[in-house]
Design a protein around this motif. Structure first.
Motif: not given
Ligand SMILES: Nc1ncnc2c1ncn2[C@@H]1O[C@H](COP(=O)(O)OP(=O)(O)OP(=O)(O)O)[C@@H](O)[C@H]1O
Ligand SMILES: [Mg+2]
Lengths: 234, 404
Positions: B301-310, B321-325, B328-331, B387-392
């Motif tokens: 998930t961290l890799v995915s967040v980093t890859e999809r930063t843009r 909104k934050r919640r949606v992001i 998205q990553f939690l799901i 953790y990764p999702a909230s980072r995103a």
């Protein structure tokens, strides 16, 4: 309506502070078409980010349609971007894994519009930019000009009052650039406020007003008496 | 944004990276498979042990010599002269919650019929014993009163011994010889038991049975029996019956350590204890696998967040909104781990089926263990996705948009 009053933006980079904007005041009325020009690093993008509610001023006040952004939470800013602002970026910024139609629908998803209406409106918007036959292609299957048209379709789908375009023609050739400009002029004629950043005087010539930045300050702010018309360039 | 749209986006991005998604699921797959297999195998084994114990007779109580203490490793004489044949009746009379009791002596000898011989394990006891353990005659008759009173030289064979010695011949009425040291005794075969198979460590099929008096008075000349097999009236009074027997011997010997009185209930709980230890041990291994799986999920998930930063920047610019992001990553992380959980469920079930088949015990994958495994993988997806999702979700839109 966009109101910037003494807006400053200061970036802290370790010990170094960069003042990208040093107290800028501009008002853009509804329906205006403003081109922002200036040398590289003069703060154009910084100003656009603040106008687009992607960033907040370090100092000064910014009001969009009468609302002071300082008092808004991040979520409220997101909502404002969703409803009031359409972005067109130099790098197009379409999502690569999903189709153009799905890209165009994104703002409506975040606005909570039903999927049926989303499909319908996405089709409409793509038609408006002349891409209805490419709805199910992915962004890497089409040309740069087509990508930017799709991005414009995405920018206008939720009927925002303001369209912000940071170098929308920067990655396109002159002819394609003209096509994009004609789309923006059409939108302006429909009543949208347009703010556009460009290096290119030929592009700036389409605007009704030109603001020049230098070193984070407004250097000049002039009305363009005779905006250029598409096709009548020579 | 509707949950269903978020799920669709998450699934799409997983499908786009199939190999990577699979690899990061591996930990979860192994963990869940281990949980399913361990629970299924150990409860199957436990079930089999319980069934077996019940097959040895229900509510059984074993009375045997205790371990003597503090005699410097020397086996004290006193331990072997505790039990007499006559005691069986006395115990039964004084322990009202005992249903039945039989004295026994275990021994061995070489059994010979014509040219065939087998080394036989001998149990000398009374007819009550066979009632208690449900050992029925296939042919012939049980020991009679007279057999016991007169210490007659009769024998009943376990089914295996009967076939080993006699093959197709009818053993009833035949004489076999039993050799004990320098002496040979001739025994008259009066019956053959039905086969019961191996039950735990006991196999009655490979034993021969003599009247306990015959063994004591003729074959070995001993005054004492090895112990007693007894049966409580019911499972509920088993512990009371044990106490009654213990009291009987305490009155006699004033030492509880001399006599060992064990009820089957205790053995059942020992079996359960064993199964539980097994479960805890392998459950621990499974937890470690799940933890590793969780870290795998976090990593992907961290890799995915980093890859999809843009992409995150774009979505935020468009009004996410934050919640949606976050969702998205939690799901996405939950989808990975749930999917991994499903694969693990299938894998674990296959393993459990194979092992149960080999071990010959009932195959048990319960809805409960499935629910536990799936719940666990869901929780791991959530926990390690946060953790990764909230980072995103916390990414700054401008920084995210300009991320290269
Ligand atoms: N995130 C940031 N952190 C630190 N400094 C920044 C950041 N963003 C911009 N700057 C600095 O602020 C100044 C203005 O940058 P900005 O991007 O607004 O310029 P620009 O006018 O858009 O330039 P260009 O025409 O090259 O796009 C520059 O000096 C830049 O280095
Ligand atoms: Mg810029």
């Amino acid at each position: 309506m966009i109101q910037l009053q003494d807006v400053s933006k200061i970036y802290q980079m370790g010990q170094v502070t960069v003042e990208a904007l040093k107290g800028v005041s501009v008002t853009v009325e509804k329906g205006d078409f403003v081109a922002i020009m200036g040398p590289s690093g003069s703060g154009k993008s910084t100003m656009m980010n603040i106008i687009g509610c992607l960033d907040r001023p370090s100092k000064g006040m910014y009001k969009i349609n009468g609302t002071n952004v300082e008092k808004l939470s991040d979520n409220q800013l997101a909502e404002l971007r969703n409803k009031e602002i359409g972005f067109v970026f130099q790098q197009f910024h379409l999502l690569p894994r999903i189709s153009l139609a799905q890209n165009v629908e994104l703002p409506l998803i975040y606005a909570g519009v039903s999927s049926k209406e989303r499909h319908h409106r996405a089709q409409e918007a793509l038609e408006l930019v002349g891409l209805s036959d490419r709805a199910h292609h992915k962004s890497n299957e089409i040309s740069g000009g087509q990508r930017q048209r799709a991005a414009i379709a995405r920018a206008l789908i939720n009927k925002p009052s303001i369209i912000l375009a940071d170098e929308p023609t920067g990655n396109l050739d002159t002819k394609t650039g003209e096509m994009i400009m004609s789309l923006l002029i059409d939108l302006n004629n429909l009543g949208n406020t347009i703010v556009l950043v460009t290096h290119d005087p030929e592009i700036a010539a389409y605007a009704k007003r030109v603001v020049r930045l230098r070193d984070g300050l407004i250097n000049s702010d002039e009305v363009n008496p005779v905006p250029r018309v598409v096709g009548g360039g020579e | 944004m509707l949950i269903i749209d978020i799920i669709r986006v998450a699934l799409k991005s997983l499908a786009g990276n199939r190999l990577r998604s699979f690899l990061s699921m591996l930990g979860i797959i192994i963990g869940v498979a281990a949980v399913i297999a361990v629970v299924a195998i150990s409860s199957g084994a436990e079930q089999q042990i319980l069934d077996s114990l019940n097959n040895l007779g229900t509510n059984m109580i074993t009375i045997s010599h205790g371990m003597t203490r503090g005699t410097g490793g020397r086996i004290s004489q006193s331990t072997t002269d505790l039990f007499t044949y006559e005691m069986a009746d006395q115990i039964k009379a004084l322990c009202p919650d005992l249903n039945n009791i039989a004295p026994y002596v275990d021994g061995s000898g070489l059994l010979v019929y014509n040219d065939t011989n087998v080394q036989g394990r001998v149990r000398a006891t009374t007819p009550e014993f066979f009632e208690m353990v449900d050992l029925d005659l296939a042919q012939g008759r049980m020991f009679s009163e007279a057999d016991l009173e007169e210490s007659r030289l009769v024998v009943i064979l376990g089914s295996e011994v009967a076939t080993d010695l006699f093959g197709e011949t009818n053993p009833i009425g035949q004489e076999i010889k039993i050799t004990r040291g320098n002496y040979k005794f001739s025994l008259n075969v009066i019956g053959v038991f039905e086969s019961k198979g191996q039950v735990m460590f006991t196999n009655y099929d490979s034993q021969v049975f003599l009247p306990v008096t015959t063994w004591m008075n003729r074959l070995q000349s001993i005054k004492y029996v090895n112990g007693f097999s007894a049966q409580a009236r019911s499972n509920e009074v088993a512990e009371i019956a044990v106490a009654q027997v213990e009291y009987f011997f305490y009155q006699r010997y004033k030492d509880l350590d001399k006599v060992n009185v064990t009820s089957q209930t205790e053995m059942l709980s020992m079996a359960s204890d064993f199964a539980n230890t097994f479960k805890i041990l392998l459950g621990g291994i499974a937890s470690i696998a799940l933890l590793v799986g969780g870290i795998g999920i976090m990593n992907i998930t961290l890799v995915s967040v980093t890859e999809r930063t843009r992409e995150i920047g774009i979505r935020k610019a468009l009004g996410a909104k934050r919640r949606v992001i976050l969702f998205q990553f939690l799901i996405e992380s939950c989808t990975v781990s749930l999917f991994g959980g499903l694969l693990g469920l299938g894998f674990g079930t296959v393993v459990a089926m194979l092992v149960s088949h080999l071990g010959g015990w009932p195959f048990q994958v319960t809805a409960f263990s499935v629910a536990i495994a799936m719940g666990f993988s869901m929780m791991i997806g959530l926990f390690f996705g946060i953790y990764p999702a909230s980072r995103a979700a916390r990414l700054d839109p401008v920084d995210a948009l300009s991320y290269e």
